[in-house]
Design an enzyme around this catalytic site. Structure first.
Site, PDB file in Angstrom:
ATOM      1  N   SER A 138       0.821  -1.313   0.023  1.00  0.00           N
ATOM      2  CA  SER A 138       0.048  -0.064  -0.125  1.00  0.00           C
ATOM      3  C   SER A 138       0.931   1.393  -0.019  1.00  0.00           C
ATOM      4  CB  SER A 138      -1.021  -0.058   1.332  1.00  0.00           C
ATOM      5  OG  SER A 138      -1.887   0.817   0.912  1.00  0.00           O
ATOM      6  N   HIS A 293      -7.620  -5.889   0.427  1.00  0.00           N
ATOM      7  CA  HIS A 293      -6.736  -4.926   0.227  1.00  0.00           C
ATOM      8  C   HIS A 293      -5.175  -5.343   1.230  1.00  0.00           C
ATOM      9  CE1 HIS A 293      -4.051  -1.271  -0.136  1.00  0.00           C
ATOM     10  NE2 HIS A 293      -4.306  -0.951   1.088  1.00  0.00           N
TER      11      HIS A 293
END
Length: 315
Positions: A138, A293
């Site tokens: 991320s 995610h």
């Protein structure tokens, strides 16, 4: 898992290195953020001496180093188990890093990808780490991409996890998390349970709340709990975390191997981003992992296998 969908060749093939492989999902649109702010891609910030944990399989791991960078609100502790596994499987030392404003590293008002990249480049130089593999999730993913495009000689290859080299709005969850953390601090709570109850309306999923609450500490026995991360600084940095400092792959390009890993239930690396990935990183491969995610924590075994296979192929 590693076969290029033939239907994509007319659109993507001119942009891809022959080794690029991808399993296609249903197209998802890129969520574009606000108009770009001006990034100084060569700017120099005050570098932070980054905290880290070294995992070297009891001194047996002696190969080229691996750096693993966490995401927003994370820390080196999040990557402890996977770092130990990679050090064992690859016989390579793994440095789990705390990026600025996270974990045990110092705080600073500047929090953007150039500053994060400069910190990590300084870490490589300080510890004389050569031919490194840079892994980032991320926020960490955009950091390692920034490093590779700024200075391709700083590493041997990169593994960005669930992020792409584009400007794209962060999930609306992140501002909610910030609001919840602010409320926890304002309420001056004295227990994890009380903090969790306040945070629940802002982060519905228990694993996410547990992740955020790993940042909660008690400065002294008589004081209420407080987040070790500077919530206000990171709140102001959310727009910068959505941006990417490079826009022209004709000017900046990383011609070394890169493995992009994405969660099959995440929107951060949509099919529409594949062409721009291919232009910035022409030797990239793309691997889907059954996860959202939070790829590394949700499916650590698939992540571990993917990293090991990719890096063993490069030896």
């Amino acid at each position: 898992m590693r076969t290029l969908h033939k239907g994509l060749r007319p659109l993507y093939a001119p942009l891809l290195h022959p080794k690029h492989t991808v399993r296609i999902r249903s197209p998802l649109s890129i969520s574009c953020g606000a108009p770009r702010r001006s990034f100084q891609t060569s700017a120099s910030y005050r570098t932070i001496d980054l905290a880290y944990d070294l995992h070297d399989n009891g001194g047996k791991a002696t190969g080229a180093p691996i750096l693993i960078l966490h995401g927003l609100f994370g820390s080196k502790k999040n990557n402890r188990s996977i770092s130990k596994a990679l050090a064992r499987d690859l016989s390579r030392p793994v440095y789990a890093i705390d990026l600025r404003n996270h974990g045990d590293s110092a705080h600073d008002k500047a929090h953007n990808y150039i500053a994060l990249a400069e910190d990590t480049e300084a870490f490589l130089e300080k510890h004389d780490l050569r031919d490194a593999t840079l892994i980032g999730h991320s926020m960490g993913a955009k950091t390692v991409m920034t490093m590779a495009l700024r200075n391709p000689d700083c590493c041997a290859n990169i593994i960005p996890v669930d992020n792409a080299p584009v400007d794209a709005a962060l999930s609306s969850d992140f501002p909610n998390y910030v609001e919840g953390m602010r409320k926890v601090e304002n309420e001056k709570v004295n227990s994890q349970k009380a903090a969790d109850e306040i945070l629940e309306p802002f982060a519905k999923e228990l694993p996410v709340r547990q992740f955020l609450l790993t940042n909660l500490t008690r400065p002294s026995p008589s004081e209420p709990l407080k987040f070790r991360i500077p919530v206000q600084i990171l709140a102001k940095a959310l727009d910068d975390m959505a941006d990417f400092p490079f826009t022209d792959p004709d000017i900046r390009r990383f011609n070394k191997p890169a493995l992009f890993m994405r969660g099959s239930r995440s929107h951060y690396v949509s099919d529409e981003t594949i062409p721009i990935i291919g232009r910035f990183f022409p030797r990239f491969e793309l691997m889907d992992i059954d996860a959202g995610h939070w790829v590394i924590s949700e499916n650590p075994e698939a992540f571990r296998r993917g990293v090991v296979e990719f890096l063993q192929d490069k030896e």
